[in-house]
Design a protein around this motif. Structure first.
Motif, short mmCIF file in Angstrom:
data_model
loop_
_atom_site.label_atom_id
_atom_site.label_comp_id
_atom_site.label_asym_id
_atom_site.label_seq_id
_atom_site.Cartn_x
_atom_site.Cartn_y
_atom_site.Cartn_z
N GLU A 35 0.97 -0.96 -0.10
CA GLU A 35 0.11 -0.09 0.23
C GLU A 35 0.84 0.98 -0.16
OE1 GLU A 35 -3.48 -0.66 0.65
OE2 GLU A 35 -3.95 -2.23 0.77
N GLN A 36 0.80 2.12 -0.82
CA GLN A 36 0.79 3.44 -0.75
C GLN A 36 0.14 4.55 -0.06
OE1 GLN A 36 2.82 3.41 -4.65
NE2 GLN A 36 4.16 3.82 -4.22
N TYR A 37 0.75 5.96 0.89
CA TYR A 37 -0.29 6.56 1.52
C TYR A 37 0.75 8.07 1.89
CZ TYR A 37 -3.57 3.15 3.58
OH TYR A 37 -3.53 1.28 3.70
N GLY A 38 1.19 8.12 0.87
CA GLY A 38 1.16 9.76 0.85
C GLY A 38 3.31 9.34 1.01
N ILE A 39 3.59 10.28 1.97
CA ILE A 39 5.12 10.25 2.29
C ILE A 39 5.06 8.43 2.76
CG2 ILE A 39 4.48 10.17 4.98
CD1 ILE A 39 6.46 11.78 5.12
N CYS A 40 4.39 7.71 3.10
CA CYS A 40 4.37 5.85 4.33
C CYS A 40 3.81 5.10 2.86
CB CYS A 40 3.33 6.15 5.55
SG CYS A 40 3.98 7.13 6.64
N THR A 41 4.67 4.06 2.81
CA THR A 41 4.54 3.21 2.27
C THR A 41 4.94 1.56 2.91
OG1 THR A 41 6.05 3.99 0.15
CG2 THR A 41 5.75 1.71 -0.07
N VAL A 42 3.46 0.98 2.45
CA VAL A 42 3.32 -0.62 3.27
C VAL A 42 3.88 -1.62 3.08
CG1 VAL A 42 1.80 -2.10 4.43
CG2 VAL A 42 1.56 0.18 4.99
N LEU A 43 5.09 -2.30 3.09
CA LEU A 43 5.94 -3.43 2.70
C LEU A 43 5.86 -4.31 3.50
CD1 LEU A 43 9.17 -1.01 2.20
CD2 LEU A 43 7.26 -1.38 0.15
N ASN A 44 6.28 -5.90 2.71
CA ASN A 44 5.92 -7.01 3.42
C ASN A 44 7.71 -7.51 2.88
OD1 ASN A 44 4.98 -10.28 2.64
ND2 ASN A 44 5.23 -9.42 4.11
N ASP A 45 7.88 -7.97 4.22
CA ASP A 45 9.12 -8.47 4.18
C ASP A 45 8.56 -10.25 4.00
OD1 ASP A 45 11.05 -10.15 4.95
OD2 ASP A 45 12.55 -8.62 7.05
N ILE A 46 8.82 -10.45 2.38
CA ILE A 46 8.47 -11.84 2.41
C ILE A 46 9.03 -13.34 2.85
CG2 ILE A 46 8.70 -13.67 0.04
CD1 ILE A 46 8.10 -10.94 -1.45
N ALA A 47 10.30 -13.44 3.16
CA ALA A 47 11.42 -14.35 3.39
C ALA A 47 10.55 -14.11 5.68
CB ALA A 47 11.98 -13.94 3.47
N GLN A 48 9.91 -12.73 5.86
CA GLN A 48 10.12 -13.03 7.11
C GLN A 48 8.82 -12.33 7.77
OE1 GLN A 48 12.85 -13.11 9.53
NE2 GLN A 48 14.29 -13.34 8.52
N GLN A 49 8.46 -12.49 6.65
CA GLN A 49 5.90 -12.18 6.98
C GLN A 49 6.17 -11.46 7.77
OE1 GLN A 49 3.85 -13.16 4.85
NE2 GLN A 49 5.24 -13.46 3.98
N THR A 50 6.92 -9.96 7.96
CA THR A 50 6.67 -9.52 9.00
C THR A 50 6.25 -7.83 8.29
OG1 THR A 50 8.98 -8.27 8.37
CG2 THR A 50 8.45 -10.07 10.81
N TYR A 51 5.51 -6.91 8.39
CA TYR A 51 5.37 -6.08 7.45
C TYR A 51 5.52 -4.42 8.38
CZ TYR A 51 1.84 -9.03 6.44
OH TYR A 51 1.27 -10.68 6.18
N VAL A 79 -0.46 -0.44 7.56
CA VAL A 79 -1.51 0.32 7.55
C VAL A 79 -1.70 1.63 8.40
CG1 VAL A 79 -4.15 0.44 6.91
CG2 VAL A 79 -2.07 -1.59 5.44
N LYS A 80 -2.32 0.86 9.97
CA LYS A 80 -2.80 1.84 10.56
C LYS A 80 -1.60 3.10 10.91
CE LYS A 80 -4.74 2.68 15.44
NZ LYS A 80 -4.84 1.96 16.43
N LEU A 81 -0.44 2.97 11.28
CA LEU A 81 0.94 3.84 11.37
C LEU A 81 0.47 4.94 10.36
CD1 LEU A 81 2.84 5.23 12.51
CD2 LEU A 81 3.97 3.30 12.33
N ALA A 82 1.08 3.89 9.09
CA ALA A 82 0.76 4.43 7.82
C ALA A 82 -0.27 5.43 7.63
CB ALA A 82 1.04 4.01 6.01
N GLN A 83 -1.78 5.18 7.06
CA GLN A 83 -2.95 6.16 7.54
C GLN A 83 -2.47 7.43 9.00
OE1 GLN A 83 -5.83 3.19 8.38
NE2 GLN A 83 -6.30 3.32 5.56
N GLU A 84 -2.31 7.24 9.57
CA GLU A 84 -2.34 7.91 10.75
C GLU A 84 -0.92 8.83 10.68
OE1 GLU A 84 -1.24 5.93 14.70
OE2 GLU A 84 -4.07 5.39 14.61
N VAL A 85 0.62 8.97 9.66
CA VAL A 85 0.90 9.42 8.97
C VAL A 85 1.05 10.46 8.50
CG1 VAL A 85 3.71 9.82 8.97
CG2 VAL A 85 2.69 8.05 10.15
N ASP A 86 -0.18 10.25 7.68
CA ASP A 86 -0.49 10.60 6.49
C ASP A 86 -1.08 11.90 6.97
OD1 ASP A 86 -0.38 10.93 2.84
OD2 ASP A 86 -2.52 10.26 3.14
#
Length: 229
Positions: A35-51, A79-86
Motif C-alpha cells: 500500500e502507498q499513503y502519501g509519505i508512507c509505504t507499507v511493505l511486506n518482508d516476504i521471508a520474515q512475513q513481517t510488515y 497500515v494503521k500507522l501509515a494512515q495516521e502519519v499521512d
C-alpha cells in the motif's frame, strides 16, 4: 548469499503484475509493496512475513530504500500507522494553506476597499484570490475564521455563521485542528460581509465544481485536490 536464495530473489524480481505487487530487495531481503499513503509505504518482508511502515521510499535499480521504517507482525498495524502519519502530514499542509489564504484575503480586501462599496471590493478580491487559490480553499479559510469567533462576536450574522458551520461539517473539516493558527485579521463586520458574499456565490455549486481551475470551465474556478473531509 546462497545460490538458492539468489535464484528465488531473481525470480521474484521478474514478477510484475501490477503496482501493488512490485518486488524489490533491500540489504539482501525481499520486499513487496502493498500500500502507498502519501509519505508512507507499507511493505511486506516476504521471508520474515513481517510488515514495514516505511517513509520517503526511493527505488533505484530494483533496490528499495527508505528514510525510516517501523516493523510490525500484522499488516493492519503497519497500515494503521501509515494512515495516521499521512493524515498528520496532510493536516500540516492544510494548516499552512489556510494561513496563506487568510493573509491573502486580508491583503486583497485592504487593497481593494473603496469607501463603503464592498460589493465591488469583494468581486475584485475574489477574482484576485482565484489566481492563486481554489474557491474551496477560500471558503474553507473564511468559514474557519467566522466559526472561530461565532460564539462570542455578535458582529457575525446568523446566516454567515450557519453557512460556516454547514461548510465545515459537510466537508469534514475539524475546527479544532486549526485553533492554533492565524486565520484572518480582517475587521469582523467586513469579514462577515465577505462570508455572505461567498455564501451567495457558491450556492448550488457542487464540491467537485469548487475544485476547477479556469473561469472558462465553470462559474467558479479551482485548483486544489478533492478533500471531501
Amino acid at each position: 548469499m546462497e545460490k538458492s536464495q539468489q535464484s528465488i530473489i531473481y525470480s521474484l524480481l521478474h514478477i510484475r503484475t501490477d503496482m501493488s505487487e512490485l518486488i524489490y530487495t533491500h540489504g539482501g531481503q525481499v520486499f513487496e509493496i502493498l500500500e502507498q499513503y502519501g509519505i508512507c509505504t507499507v511493505l511486506n518482508d516476504i521471508a520474515q512475513q513481517t510488515y514495514y511502515c516505511a517513509t520517503k521510499v526511493n527505488i533505484v535499480d530494483s533496490e528499495i530504500h527508505w528514510q525510516t521504517a517501523s516493523v510490525f507482525e500484522k499488516k493492519q498495524q503497519a497500515v494503521k500507522l501509515a494512515q495516521e502519519v499521512d493524515k498528520m502530514y496532510e493536516m500540516l499542509k492544510n494548516r499552512a494553506l489556510v494561513e496563506k489564504v487568510g493573509y491573502k484575503l486580508d491583503d486583497e480586501i485592504r487593497k481593494n476597499r473603496n469607501g463603503d462599496n464592498f460589493d465591488e471590493c469583494f468581486d475584485i478580491t475574489l477574482k484576485e484570490m482565484k489566481d492563486e487559490y481554489s474557491t474551496f480553499d477560500i471558503c474553507a479559510a473564511v468559514a474557519l475564521a467566522v466559526n472561530s469567533a461565532s460564539d462570542w462576536d455578535r458582529r457575525y450574522s446568523n446566516a454567515s455563521i450557519q453557512w460556516a458551520k454547514d461548510f465545515l461539517y459537510e466537508n469534514d473539516i475539524e475546527p479544532a485542528d486549526y485553533k492554533s493558527i492565524r486565520l484572518s485579521n480582517t475587521q469582523p463586520v467586513i469579514l462577515n460581509g465577505f462570508a455572505e458574499f461567498m455564501m451567495d456565490n457558491t450556492k448550488g455549486i457542487s464540491l467537485h465544481d469548487l475544485h476547477y481551475v479556469k473561469d472558462e470551465e465553470l462559474d467558479l474556478t479551482e485548483q486544489s485536490q478533492d478533500r471531501g473531509r
